[in-house]
Design a protein around this motif. Structure first.
Motif, mmCIF file in Angstrom:
data_model
loop_
_atom_site.group_PDB
_atom_site.id
_atom_site.type_symbol
_atom_site.label_atom_id
_atom_site.label_comp_id
_atom_site.label_asym_id
_atom_site.label_seq_id
_atom_site.Cartn_x
_atom_site.Cartn_y
_atom_site.Cartn_z
ATOM 1 N N HIS A 41 59.807 41.514 43.856
ATOM 2 C CA HIS A 41 59.639 40.781 42.596
ATOM 3 C C HIS A 41 60.761 39.741 42.503
ATOM 4 C CE1 HIS A 41 58.017 40.928 38.253
ATOM 5 N NE2 HIS A 41 58.889 39.911 38.291
ATOM 6 N N TYR A 78 57.391 27.838 26.083
ATOM 7 C CA TYR A 78 56.730 28.695 27.075
ATOM 8 C C TYR A 78 55.236 28.383 27.209
ATOM 9 C CZ TYR A 78 56.411 32.703 30.137
ATOM 10 O OH TYR A 78 56.233 33.504 31.248
ATOM 11 N N GLU A 119 50.685 42.035 33.928
ATOM 12 C CA GLU A 119 51.652 41.466 32.974
ATOM 13 C C GLU A 119 50.903 40.657 31.927
ATOM 14 O OE1 GLU A 119 54.872 39.064 34.487
ATOM 15 O OE2 GLU A 119 55.205 40.447 36.159
ATOM 16 N N GLU A 153 65.558 36.901 31.737
ATOM 17 C CA GLU A 153 64.370 36.095 32.006
ATOM 18 C C GLU A 153 64.703 34.943 32.981
ATOM 19 O OE1 GLU A 153 61.207 36.520 31.608
ATOM 20 O OE2 GLU A 153 60.570 34.473 32.049
#
Ligand code: IFM
Length: 442
Positions: free
Chosen positions: A117, A311, A337, A382
């Motif tokens: 990941h 975003y 997700e 993040e």
């Protein structure tokens, strides 16, 4: 008054998704940690630091997930902790992961383990990362060690998270390490990741024949901003490059434009399930002055609700559209997700209900969606946005490690426990949705 409710199958998997570097803390041996040391690389000069302190205390968050009634949790293992130098395995790190997975099982939570990941061991990135000539073999060697060590606790594996995002952000947009702007390299990295996925698929099955192996694919909706030929053309190009070409490789066994042409030998049908990471959509407009952006400008619909930190749009229908598209593969689908950044939780309850309602719609068409993993349990690091975007159902103060559940945590728990979005939940958490979700026939 008429009452309707949106029911989910009783064996539906309700979970949350996380990733090692974003939650474990002190992952000092990978390329992201090195990248974070240059404050200009991360918004506000943030760094992952202790993250959510999972390396020491993941179990406390597992308790929280269990208390919410969740029956699955997606986490990733960190290559740089496990293979500390080429071929040198740290068995203590594998033991810690064994302990974590055992802990999940003891709480009635099925682990879904992601093997890659976004992070690479430093030794690998110093040798070219995913451009290393033997990356397929290196990745498979590591995967084999992990599956041998952890296979006792799970059969649910995700090889690689979002190869498209890793290659675009690291090699085209320069926002992730190694910070490059080179389309040729981005395409080579994506090809390498998809080949490595296929090899890992076989490796996992050779160690654990009953394994269920998939890949987490980030799909974004790209729609033309105006009903014009050139806007349609750039949207189609973007959709092909970002969404379709990965699926063509690992399902149809074909390299398609812009990844290449011809057979992708050995990649066909290397999925037992497909994971969908869905967040938002873009409206695209042809712009002849934007050569560096491949003649494309990104806009948002004027009526769209915009998410925090630029975003993107809140666009729940996109989840349904992506699921319909993945249905063509004819294999089980997990939403691996989905979530939004929303520090105040002002929008998240509504967004959660709207997205799950779209998932429910897909189930009505017998689209084989087997589970949903909300991104994410607690606020975490993040990536290039540092700690500025808060995706957690539970708020985290990363200085004190104090956790405070947001209202959405209770909402998600109630949905997961009852396998239902009931009108009373809507009334409590997002009453404004009543008329749209529960239209009563007159
Ligand atoms: O935090 C990321 C995750 O690591 C990959 N998918 C998107 C999430 C939210 O941006």
């Amino acid at each position: 008054m008429l009452e309707a409710a949106f029911h989910f199958p009783p064996d539906f998997r309700w979970g949350v998704a996380t990733a090692a570097h974003q939650v474990e803390g002190n992952n000092t041996n990978n390329q992201w940690w090195a990248w974070e040391q240059n404050p200009g690389n991360i918004r506000a000069g943030h760094a992952s630091g202790l993250a959510c302190d999972w390396w020491q205390h993941a179990e406390a968050d597992f308790d929280r997930a269990a208390a919410m009634g969740l029956n699955t949790l997606r986490l990733s293992v960190e290559w740089s902790r496990i293979e500390v130098a080429p071929g040198k395995i740290d068995t203590a790190a594998l033991d810690r992961y064994r302990e974590m997975l055992r802990g999940l099982r003891e709480r009635g939570i099925e682990p879904l383990v992601t093997l890659h990941h976004f992070t690479d061991p430093l030794w690998l990135s110093e040798q070219g990362g995913w451009l290393h000539p033997h990356i397929t073999r290196l990745f498979s060697r590591y995967v084999e060690q992990v599956v041998r060590a952890l296979g006792e606790f799970t059969t649910l594996w995700c090889t690689i998270n979002e190869p498209n995002v890793y290659s675009v952000m690291g090699y085209l947009r320069g926002r992730f390490p190694p910070g490059e702007h080179d389309q040729g390299k981005a395409l080579r990295v994506l090809r390498a990741m998809l080949k490595a996925h296929a090899a890992a698929y076989r490796t996992i099955h050779s160690v654990q024949p009953q394994a269920q192996v998939g890949l987490a694919h980030n799909m974004r909706c790209f729609d033309p901003a105006r009903p014009r030929m050139l806007d349609r053309a750039v949207s189609r190009w973007q959709d092909r490059a970002f969404n379709q070409t990965t699926l063509d490789a690992v399902w149809r066994g074909k390299w398609t434009f812009p990844l290449g042409w011809g057979w992708a030998r050995g990649l066909r049908h290397t999925l037992d399930w497909i994971g969908l990471n869905y967040y938002t959509r873009d409206l695209l407009m042809f712009d002849r002055h934007a050569a560096r952006e491949r003649y494309t400008r990104t806009l948002h619909a004027p009526e769209a609700e915009l998410l925090e930190g630029d975003y993107g749009e809140l666009y729940p229908q996109g989840l349904y559209r992506a699921l319909r598209r993945l249905d063509r593969l004819g294999i089980p689908i997990y939403v691996t997700e989905n979530g939004i950044p929303d520090a105040d939780d002002a929008l998240r309850p509504r967004a959660l209900i709207l997205h799950l309602h779209q998932l429910w719609r897909a189930l009505q068409w017998n689209i084989p969606v087997r589970g949903y993993y909300h991104w994410t349990l607690t606020d975490n690091f993040e990536w290039a946005e540092g700690w500025t975007l808060r995706f957690g159902l539970i708020a985290l103060d990363e200085q004190t490690q104090e956790r405070t559940p947001r209202p959405s945590a209770n909402l998600y728990a109630a949905i997961a426990r009852g396998d239902v979005i009931s009108p009373s939940l809507v009334d409590v958490y997002a009453p404004e949705l009543r008329p749209t979700l529960y239209l009563e026939p007159s």
